[in-house]
Every structure is written in structure tokens, then in C-alpha cells.
Write a protein that holds these residues in place. Sequence first.
Motif, mmCIF file in Angstrom:
data_model
loop_
_atom_site.group_PDB
_atom_site.id
_atom_site.type_symbol
_atom_site.label_atom_id
_atom_site.label_comp_id
_atom_site.label_asym_id
_atom_site.label_seq_id
_atom_site.Cartn_x
_atom_site.Cartn_y
_atom_site.Cartn_z
ATOM 1 N N TRP A 10 0.848 -1.187 0.000
ATOM 2 C CA TRP A 10 0.000 0.000 0.000
ATOM 3 C C TRP A 10 0.887 1.241 0.000
ATOM 4 O O TRP A 10 1.812 1.331 0.807
ATOM 5 C CB TRP A 10 -0.909 0.032 1.232
ATOM 6 C CG TRP A 10 -1.855 -1.127 1.351
ATOM 7 C CD1 TRP A 10 -1.630 -2.320 1.967
ATOM 8 C CD2 TRP A 10 -3.192 -1.184 0.849
ATOM 9 N NE1 TRP A 10 -2.736 -3.125 1.888
ATOM 10 C CE2 TRP A 10 -3.727 -2.450 1.198
ATOM 11 C CE3 TRP A 10 -4.012 -0.292 0.145
ATOM 12 C CZ2 TRP A 10 -5.014 -2.840 0.867
ATOM 13 C CZ3 TRP A 10 -5.294 -0.674 -0.195
ATOM 14 C CH2 TRP A 10 -5.788 -1.943 0.171
ATOM 15 N N VAL A 29 -5.560 1.345 6.739
ATOM 16 C CA VAL A 29 -4.480 0.580 6.110
ATOM 17 C C VAL A 29 -3.247 0.512 7.007
ATOM 18 O O VAL A 29 -2.668 -0.564 7.195
ATOM 19 C CB VAL A 29 -4.121 1.180 4.735
ATOM 20 C CG1 VAL A 29 -2.813 0.584 4.206
ATOM 21 C CG2 VAL A 29 -5.240 0.919 3.736
ATOM 22 N N ALA A 84 2.664 -1.346 4.263
ATOM 23 C CA ALA A 84 2.333 0.026 3.885
ATOM 24 C C ALA A 84 3.627 0.830 3.784
ATOM 25 O O ALA A 84 4.530 0.674 4.600
ATOM 26 C CB ALA A 84 1.398 0.663 4.907
ATOM 27 N N THR A 113 -1.097 -0.793 -4.372
ATOM 28 C CA THR A 113 -2.323 0.008 -4.345
ATOM 29 C C THR A 113 -2.066 1.357 -3.691
ATOM 30 O O THR A 113 -1.601 1.418 -2.555
ATOM 31 C CB THR A 113 -3.431 -0.718 -3.557
ATOM 32 O OG1 THR A 113 -3.681 -1.994 -4.156
ATOM 33 C CG2 THR A 113 -4.723 0.098 -3.553
#
Length: 288
Positions: A10, A29, A84, A113
Motif C-alpha cells: 500500500w 491501512v 504500507a 495500491t
Amino acid sequence: MPSTTPGRLWIVATPLGNPGDFSPRARDVVQRAEAVLCEDTRRTGLLFSQCGLTARRLVSFHDRNEQARQEEALRRLREGAELALVSDAGTPLMADPGYRLVRACRAEGIAVTPVPGPSAPVAALSAAGLPPLPCTFLGFLPRDDAGRRQTLVAFARTPGSLVFFERKDRLRASLAVAAGLLGPREAAICRELTKTHEEFILFRLENHAELSPDLLGEVTVILGPPEDALRADPAEARACLRRLTASAGHGVRPKELARQAHALLTGWSVKELYALLTDDAAGEADRS
């Protein structure tokens, strides 16, 4: 037993300074991720604390350890982990490590993403009042004069605004180099974006020496487009002044009309428009 399904990386935008800009999705997230890769674990930890967030693990990921940490991150992603990536502030990769990791993930079919959010270049362009499109983002300029010159010369004739980050102790030197290479143009210093002391300082690049030497905080600089390439035609300038004069009626001072025209025309200073307006008025008086 490790998962045979690859995980997900992420790319999470974090606030520039105002914790209220941390989106609900970004919050979810970073708390769910098995690890958060960040430039400075102390700064990110402080940000999360201010926002009431608890990450499972913070892992440093910066210029000096990027290659080593990338291999470990890829291994975990292959095993199914969700990681992340954040920067100290704003959108990752814009002037920070991470590009190579994203590229490696794409090459291996690992999902990447974005979680969009704050971005200093976008925030600065949106509120400074200089032409936002086209624009070129240069990241941080090199530390030395030779590097600055090489970078700026390459973009001297780019038909759009130039945006870059600069540290307060190098700002004056960078503006001096830019003024010498790029010529007269509009400019803006956008400092402390989204913070309590947010400030937009609009000026002429050729007048950079008049700026206060005591500007503090995080700085984003915008240099407007080359004016000799984008200067509005004199006929267009005169037509604009005539329209403003007709709609203003009596009692509006010529200097105010020149200021209004300046906001509508590219490449003309208020002084030049004032001279154009008064010269045309004098010509009309002579003809009558």
C-alpha cells in the motif's frame, strides 16, 4: 505455513501537517498492515500518536538502507504480507525512496495500491495562483550550485511552471541561481502548508533578494512559466483593458484596472499594463 498468494504493498499518503487530513482509509491501512515502511520511524511514530493510531510495526526505509530493506520487504510480500509505505509527510515516492520497490513488485506481479491524499506540490499549485498546468516537479534541487545550474538549465525553456522542494538554509542560493538562469517570471514560496503558520509569498523571481532571509519551515517553491514564450499578445492586452474599462465605469483608477488585467493576462506586469493603459488614453485624448 506461509501463504502462497502474494501480499499487497500500500502506498499511503500522510498529512503534511494537519492531522485532520489523514483519511479514514489511510488510517485503516496503516493499522492493519503487518509493517509500515517509513523514512524516519520517530517522526512517523509521533504522527501516528498525534492521530491516535497504533501501527503493528514501524520499519525504517530510507536512502541509505533502501536496497537491503527492499529485499526483506519483497520476501514478506511474496509470503502474503500486507505492507504500507509512507513518507515523512505527503505522498510517498514524490521526493522519497520507494520507486524501486514498487517497480520490483510490478515485475513480480505483487499488487501495489495507492491510498491517495495530501501532496505538497499539488497543494501549493492549487492555492498559489500561478499557472498550474503544465507543470514539472523537480523534487529537491541538488545541494551544490553546479548541480542546481545543471538541473535548472535543463528545464529553462519548459513551457510551464516548475515546482521544487527546498530547505530553508539553501533557499536564497537556489533562488539566486534560478533568477540568473531562468529570467524574469512570477514565483511563489509556499511554506508550512496545512499548518498553523501556512503562508503563500508571491513575488517576482528577479526580485528574490527582497525576500526576508528568515523564512522558516517546510518550503515548496513554484516558478511560473517563461514569460517571453507565453506573454499575451499586446492586442489581447489592449482588448482586455478596454473590456475592464468599459465594465468598470467612472471612478475606477487606472492602476486598479491594471491590477485586474494582470490577473487575467500572462506575462504582463502591473506596471507594463498601467503604461499601456495610460498611453492608449493619451492617444485617445490627442485624437479627440
